[in-house]
Scaffold this motif. Structure first.
Motif, short mmCIF file in Angstrom:
data_model
loop_
_atom_site.label_atom_id
_atom_site.label_comp_id
_atom_site.label_asym_id
_atom_site.label_seq_id
_atom_site.Cartn_x
_atom_site.Cartn_y
_atom_site.Cartn_z
N UNK A 95 -10.79 -10.73 -6.70
CA UNK A 95 -10.85 -11.36 -5.38
C UNK A 95 -9.42 -11.61 -4.91
N UNK A 96 -8.79 -10.65 -4.22
CA UNK A 96 -7.35 -10.72 -3.94
C UNK A 96 -6.93 -11.89 -3.06
N UNK A 97 -7.87 -12.48 -2.31
CA UNK A 97 -7.50 -13.57 -1.41
C UNK A 97 -8.25 -14.86 -1.75
N UNK A 98 -8.54 -15.03 -3.03
CA UNK A 98 -9.18 -16.25 -3.51
C UNK A 98 -8.41 -17.47 -3.01
N UNK A 99 -9.09 -18.36 -2.29
CA UNK A 99 -8.39 -19.41 -1.54
C UNK A 99 -7.53 -20.30 -2.43
N UNK A 100 -8.02 -20.64 -3.63
CA UNK A 100 -7.26 -21.52 -4.51
C UNK A 100 -6.10 -20.80 -5.19
N UNK A 101 -6.01 -19.46 -4.99
CA UNK A 101 -4.98 -18.69 -5.67
C UNK A 101 -3.98 -18.06 -4.72
N UNK A 102 -4.02 -18.46 -3.44
CA UNK A 102 -3.06 -17.93 -2.47
C UNK A 102 -2.39 -19.09 -1.75
N UNK A 103 -1.22 -18.81 -1.20
CA UNK A 103 -0.47 -19.81 -0.45
C UNK A 103 -0.18 -19.27 0.95
N UNK A 104 0.62 -20.01 1.70
CA UNK A 104 1.08 -19.53 2.99
C UNK A 104 -0.05 -19.31 3.99
N UNK A 105 0.11 -18.26 4.80
CA UNK A 105 -0.83 -17.98 5.88
C UNK A 105 -2.25 -17.75 5.37
N UNK A 247 -10.20 -9.52 8.75
CA UNK A 247 -10.76 -8.65 7.71
C UNK A 247 -9.79 -8.38 6.57
N UNK A 248 -8.48 -8.57 6.84
CA UNK A 248 -7.49 -8.37 5.78
C UNK A 248 -7.61 -9.41 4.68
N UNK A 249 -8.27 -10.54 4.95
CA UNK A 249 -8.39 -11.61 3.96
C UNK A 249 -9.76 -11.65 3.28
N UNK A 250 -10.68 -10.80 3.72
CA UNK A 250 -12.05 -10.94 3.23
C UNK A 250 -12.62 -9.60 2.76
N UNK A 251 -12.32 -9.26 1.50
CA UNK A 251 -13.01 -8.15 0.87
C UNK A 251 -14.42 -8.62 0.48
N UNK A 252 -15.26 -7.70 0.03
CA UNK A 252 -16.60 -8.10 -0.40
C UNK A 252 -16.54 -9.12 -1.53
N UNK A 253 -15.60 -8.92 -2.46
CA UNK A 253 -15.47 -9.88 -3.56
C UNK A 253 -14.91 -11.21 -3.08
N UNK A 254 -14.05 -11.18 -2.06
CA UNK A 254 -13.56 -12.43 -1.48
C UNK A 254 -14.72 -13.23 -0.88
N UNK A 259 -18.07 -17.86 -1.28
CA UNK A 259 -19.43 -18.39 -1.19
C UNK A 259 -19.72 -19.36 -2.33
N UNK A 260 -19.01 -19.18 -3.45
CA UNK A 260 -19.18 -20.04 -4.62
C UNK A 260 -18.41 -21.34 -4.49
N UNK A 261 -17.45 -21.40 -3.55
CA UNK A 261 -16.53 -22.53 -3.48
C UNK A 261 -17.21 -23.90 -3.45
#
Length: 456
Positions: A95-105, A247-254, A259-261
């Motif tokens: 999940x490349x854009x997992x919210x707890x694992x990204x910073x910034x924008x 859409x750049x922040x939301x892959x299917x795995x993202x 959804x689990x958050x």
């Protein structure tokens, strides 16, 4: 950065922070895995606000106290990143854009998008979706029923979150599957406590498959709900908005992981806090009588609603004091993005850090008689929790728990309902019950209580 600099900075800049004593090879791993809060408290008392520990192959620097809390939330917010430590979980989940694992924008956009869904105001029309599941569960209990506290509380909270946030009924098997999936990923990728071979165990494999199906069902049912229900914006609606806008922040795995958050952020923190409260009340009859009397008085002629919740002052104090003494989110793993001075030492870019955000929870200067359990700390005129950045049960900085206010209210609701409907006694010797970290702290799985219905 002047608040972080000390008079010893120059003389210590070339020195290493003190290292916690540990065993050969494993270092402090055993203490850290078994009793991390106690370990961090002891080392903080011994070494001060900066020290290091080794755990197997990893060395981390611990930063502790109100100054680092303030720095993280203010001028130093760009000096820390979650992307390295939490990136291991992100990569494991794909999940490349997992919210707890990204910073910034990427983090700011997701947080702004979802924050309104976790506000207390957002639940004004949905409060019944938190109350009804626990009320129906408690009303189904018969005199003499015994329950294992951990699964019992997780099932209730998971069901509440499913209905109130995701609009789906979650059953006992789905709760167990979710907890197995979540805790396996965290212990394998984030903490490194379990080997990757755990991912091949049949229990995990089938739990993860069933959890994936549940999350797919959540999305499909949200999309296909009847037009009349679409007048209210749901959590999944906000995620779909993100998919459309970014859409750049939301892959299917993202989409699947975000959804689990609500479950990740709610089930163990809320359930764990209530397990500590039950354990406490079983040992303090005077406190128990006091909070039960308040619940009975407030709910005598009125249902549980926003007004009555505000009048549960003792219950709120009980919850907040439990979060001081038994904090669920006790530290934050980060990596330094640039050099800075703190506590007389230079923290180097790339250093792996553990920010012990609750270090001051036991400081006499902030919480008089800190070893005394006192539910009156959080009301006028004392308001001890408002003394700077010292009370931090939900973390600090840009990644502070997005649902902090809601989680506190949710916990108050559940404690009040339990006390209103049921009496309880220990069904196992309490000296055999311990705190376990799985990874969030919870009373151990052998903790059982026996219920008796109250005549109300």
């Amino acid at each position: 950065m002047s608040a972080l600099e000390s008079s010893k900075a120059t003389q210590n800049n070339n020195n290493e922070p003190p290292l916690a004593k540990g065993l050969p090879i494993i270092g402090s791993a055993a203490s850290l895995f078994n009793s991390p809060v106690e370990f961090l408290r002891e080392q903080h008392k011994l070494h001060g606000p900066v020290f290091k520990f080794k755990a197997m192959h990893k060395t981390m620097t611990v930063l502790a106290g109100k100054e680092i809390n303030r720095f993280m939330a203010g001028e130093g917010r760009d000096y820390f990143t979650s992307e390295v430590t939490w990136g291991r979980l992100r990569d494991g989940l794909k999940s490349p854009h997992l919210m707890i694992a990204v910073d910034g924008d990427a983090h700011a956009y997701q947080r702004k998008l979802l924050k309104g869904q976790f506000s207390k105001a957002a639940f004004k029309e949905r409060l019944n979706l938190l109350v009804d599941p626990i009320e129906s569960t408690l009303q189904s209990i018969e005199d003499g029923d015994e329950v294992h506290v951990g699964p019992f509380l997780r099932n209730i909270v998971c069901r509440q979150i499913g209905l109130a946030v995701q609009g789906v009924e979650v059953n006992t098997q789905q709760t167990e599957d979710f907890m197995t999936t979540q805790n396996t990923y965290l212990n394998v990728f984030m903490i490194g406590k379990w080997p990757k071979l755990t991912l091949l165990s049949p229990k995990f494999v089938f739990s993860a498959l069933r959890t994936g199906k549940l999350l797919k069902k959540v999305r499909e049912e949200n999309t296909n709900r009847c037009p009349a229900d679409k007048n209210s914006v749901t959590y999944m609606d906000k995620i779909e908005q993100g998919v459309h806008e970014r859409p750049d922040l939301y892959t299917e795995n993202d989409v699947r992981t975000i959804s689990m958050l609500p479950f990740v952020g709610g089930v163990d923190p809320i359930g764990g806090t209530i397990s500590f409260i039950l354990y406490r009340l079983l040992q303090d009859d005077e406190l128990r009588q006091r909070v039960v009397e308040e619940v009975d008085r407030v709910l005598l002629d009125a249902p549980l609603n926003f007004d009555s919740i505000d009048r549960l002052v003792d219950v709120r104090g009980l919850v907040m004091e439990t979060m001081r003494v038994n904090p669920v989110a006790y530290a934050m793993a980060r990596t330094a993005t640039k050099d800075f001075d703190f506590g007389g030492y230079t923290i180097k870019q790339g250093d792996e850090l553990m920010v012990f955000t609750v270090a001051n929870h036991w400081e006499e200067s902030f919480f008089p008689n800190p070893e005394e359990f006192d539910i009156e700390r959080y009301r006028e005129p004392r308001n001890e929790h408002k003394n700077g950045a010292i009370y931090a049960p939900f973390g600090r900085g840009p990644h502070t728990c997005i649902a902090a206010g809601l989680a506190e209210m949710h916990t108050v609701i559940n404690v009040a309902m339990l006390l209103r409907y049921l009496d309880f006694e220990a069904a196992v010797p309490l000296e055999k019950v311990k705190i376990k970290y799985i990874p969030a702290p919870f009373m151990s799985e052998n903790f059982k209580v026996r219920f008796t219905r109250r005549k109300i």
